[in-house]
Structure formats: structure tokens, C-alpha cells
Design an enzyme around this catalytic site. Sequence first.
Site, mmCIF file in Angstrom:
data_model
loop_
_atom_site.group_PDB
_atom_site.id
_atom_site.type_symbol
_atom_site.label_atom_id
_atom_site.label_comp_id
_atom_site.label_asym_id
_atom_site.label_seq_id
_atom_site.Cartn_x
_atom_site.Cartn_y
_atom_site.Cartn_z
ATOM 1 N N SER A 1 0.802 -1.220 0.000
ATOM 2 C CA SER A 1 0.000 0.000 0.000
ATOM 3 C C SER A 1 0.839 1.277 0.000
ATOM 4 C CB SER A 1 -0.917 0.019 1.226
ATOM 5 O OG SER A 1 -1.819 -1.073 1.225
ATOM 6 N N HIS B 1 -7.409 0.030 6.240
ATOM 7 C CA HIS B 1 -7.002 -1.362 6.461
ATOM 8 C C HIS B 1 -7.021 -1.739 7.944
ATOM 9 C CE1 HIS B 1 -6.143 -2.396 2.352
ATOM 10 N NE2 HIS B 1 -5.405 -1.306 2.191
#
Length: 477
Positions: free
Chosen positions: A325, A415
Amino acid sequence: MSATTWLNSKLNLLRNAAPASEAPQVQDRSTRERLDATLRHNKEALSPRSLRRTLTLLQAVVDPRVSEVEGGRRAKALAEWYAGAAENERHDLWLLISEQFGPDATKVRAARDDYDAALGTADEGTAEIRLRRALVSPRTRLLQRFAAYPGGMRFLVDLRAELLPNLKSNKRLLALDAELENLFSTWFDVAFLELRTISWDSPASLIEKLIKYEAVHDIRSWADLKNRLDSDRRCYGFFHPSLPNEPLIFVEVALLNEMADNIMPLLDEGAAPEDLQKSSVAIFYSISNTQGGLRGVSFGDSLIKRVVETLRAEFPKLKTFATLSPIPGLRSWLTKNLEDILTQLNDKELSALGREISFEPPTATHVLAAIEQPVVLAALSAKSPLRLFLTRCAAHYLGRGKQGDQMLDPVARFHLGNGARIERINWFADPSSKGIKQSHGLMVNYLYDLKRIDKHRQLLAKGQAPASSEVEGFYFS
């Protein structure tokens, strides 16, 4: 005169009105004041007379005496007028819906008083029902009728996308935005969504949407896109029956034999596909929401869960599910806070950092100048004091950076909120111009440990970001 003929005559009056300025303006007067007026102010798009006509048309849509079909037909006619309206004429329509179709204040007060009086008694349930009904606004009914005709859902989603940038400058629109978000949360509930695999064999019109909506790593060419849909990749999207050919959100997955620490091999069009027989790791390397009008409606949590279930069914050998990410807020946070961060270093750490950047003791200005050179960063060894310092900054930002109870970084917030943990900081993992601009090239792995997702959520609820011991070891005291 039929209802349709009457509606069209009113719409023609609006279409034939004098053209308005294209630029929307913040309104000083409420629609209530404007409806009672004779003349418009220069900044206002619709005259009081045209505003009253528009209100009449909106009331006709929501008229309880007409059928759902007729209500939908009237809504469609208004939507067609809207498509050709100037930007500030649309703004006036939003204001009317927001201010003129709220709940009946008298009924709400009476129902609330009854509910307060009934608390703890046998009539409490009945009083609650009356209060709930009183709080249902005509605005809800109006928007439902816009959603009823074919294409109506698309119209409302696009309307909200256009509305959102105006909320800060005009709080009169907040009620309409809240109503739309609430309805969308119901209409686009995960129970009504279909998970589909998007592959190179999907219709070209659908594949083109991936290029259009990709928000993390721009798709540079058809070869790039084909690489992302190769045999060792998977792409999944959520779809809604009212927007059948439009993914609401999609995720790109790479199947590997180890956790990825650099985005470039995943985007390398010439790389050979991985051997799926040896793949034990699924890397989510891009998640993109496609509909700005659905902001605030959460799909990501459910999407990841469904994708994990689908992947495990197809590839039983998969054991690790993680992301690679971006860290979109790191650079701006570092620029604002570097001076304070340097005070967290001890004398030995400060001296080593100063020697590397040739300025002792190191100041925020000189450290920032050093990390503004991507070529220099790429060449730093694993033992470099500057590399260690920047890695520590990234870990601290992700695990300790907060605004109130919320994690500062939006991707971390997403997340960690889904039950992942911060697993590893990856040095210079995205050397693209976007990666440099966001985070000096650093990226992060979030690990979805399926046995510990609930535990991670509990930690986050207590204010502690779940992280590996390696990441926690980087934090400043």
C-alpha cells in the site's frame, strides 16, 4: 390537461427562462426568503418566480396521490431538465430539495415529547414508532421517486458527486447530502452487491472502466492493463443491479510466493507470470473506489472478505493475505512535524544523521533537503542513518499519527479498520513520481491475519494501532 402535459408545460417555462451565469454562488438568502420575494439578487440563478415553478415541479414528483410509475416519470422529466441546466441553476434545485422537503418540525416536536413521556412505560415502543415516522422527511420520498425510474440511481449518484465539493461553502446543502448518504447506505448495502471477476475476456467497455477509475497506480497502456489481468493476477469488483456495467469498487491482486516489497515488479509488463502451483501469498496492490457520489458508503471491508473467500476456494495453498500500500500522507506530515521529530533522537542518533547529510547538528531544513533527492534515497544502504530515520518516521506516522481517535493516514485508517495490522515498511518501493510525491517512495504491507482480525479490531478500538514487533520497534519514544 393531463399530468404529463402540465409537467412538460412547466418544464418548458424553466427551459425558456433567461440563461443564468455558469458559476454557482453562495446564497445569502434561504429558499424560504427567495420564494416569498419578487426580485432576485444578482448572484441568484433562478428568479423567485422560476424558483416557485421548480418547487411546484418537485412537489408534483412527490405528490402522494400519484402512482410510483407516474412519480418516477415526473422525476425523469425533471432530471432531463437538470442535464441541460446551468451549474448554478442546479445549485438552486439542490437548495430547494434540501430546505423545502425536511420533516414537519411541529410533528417532530410533538412525537419527541410523547416519546420522552413514554420512556420506561408500556407505551414506549409505540411512541418510538411515531417518532421514527415523524422524522421521515418528504425529501426521502422525493429521492426515492428519482431512484425509481431506469437511470434514476445513476442520476442521484452523479448529483451527489457534483454536490459534495459545495458543502464547505454552503451548509444549507448538508441536509440533502446526509439524506443521500443515508439512502445510498441502504440501497448499496453489501447484501445487494454482486462480486464479479474482471478478466481480459470481460467486455471491452468494462475493462476500459479499470483504466478510467484506477486510483492507486495509473494504468499506462493496454499492455499494462493486460499484465494486471494475466494468469497470476486476479481483479474483482462489486456491482449493483441499478449500475450493472459499472464497478463500484475493484481490487487488483497478485499471486506470489512471498510478500511483495516493491511495486515495480508487479507493474513490469515484461515479467514472466508466477507459477500458481507455488503461490502462497495474495497481495492486494490496488483498491479503487469508482463513484465519488458514494463517498461515505463502505464497500472495502466486505470486498476484501469476499475476495479472500473466493481466492481460498480457488487456491487452497494461499496462506498469506496482505497489501502493498501507498502512504499518501507521509510527506506532508513529515514536512510539518520534522522539527519536533528530531527532538526525539538521542545525541548518538543525531550525530550519525548529521554526519550523513553533512550538517551537524541536523536541522529540519537540511534533513528535508536531503530526502528531496530520489536518486540519493534509492542508493542508501540498509545501514544508512538517513534511511533508518525516514523508515522510523513512516512507522511512527502510520502507527502513532492520529487526529482525535482517527489514524492520520487514510489508507491505514481503511485497512486497520478492517482488522489488518501494519506488517512492514518497504524502502523506496514506489519510485514513481506519485510515490515520491506522497511518501518519498516508501510503501507499507498491511497483513490480514485471518485468525486475529477481531483481536486487531479490539486493539484499534482501544486506541492502539495493531502492528508487528518490527514496526513497533521503529516508533519514537
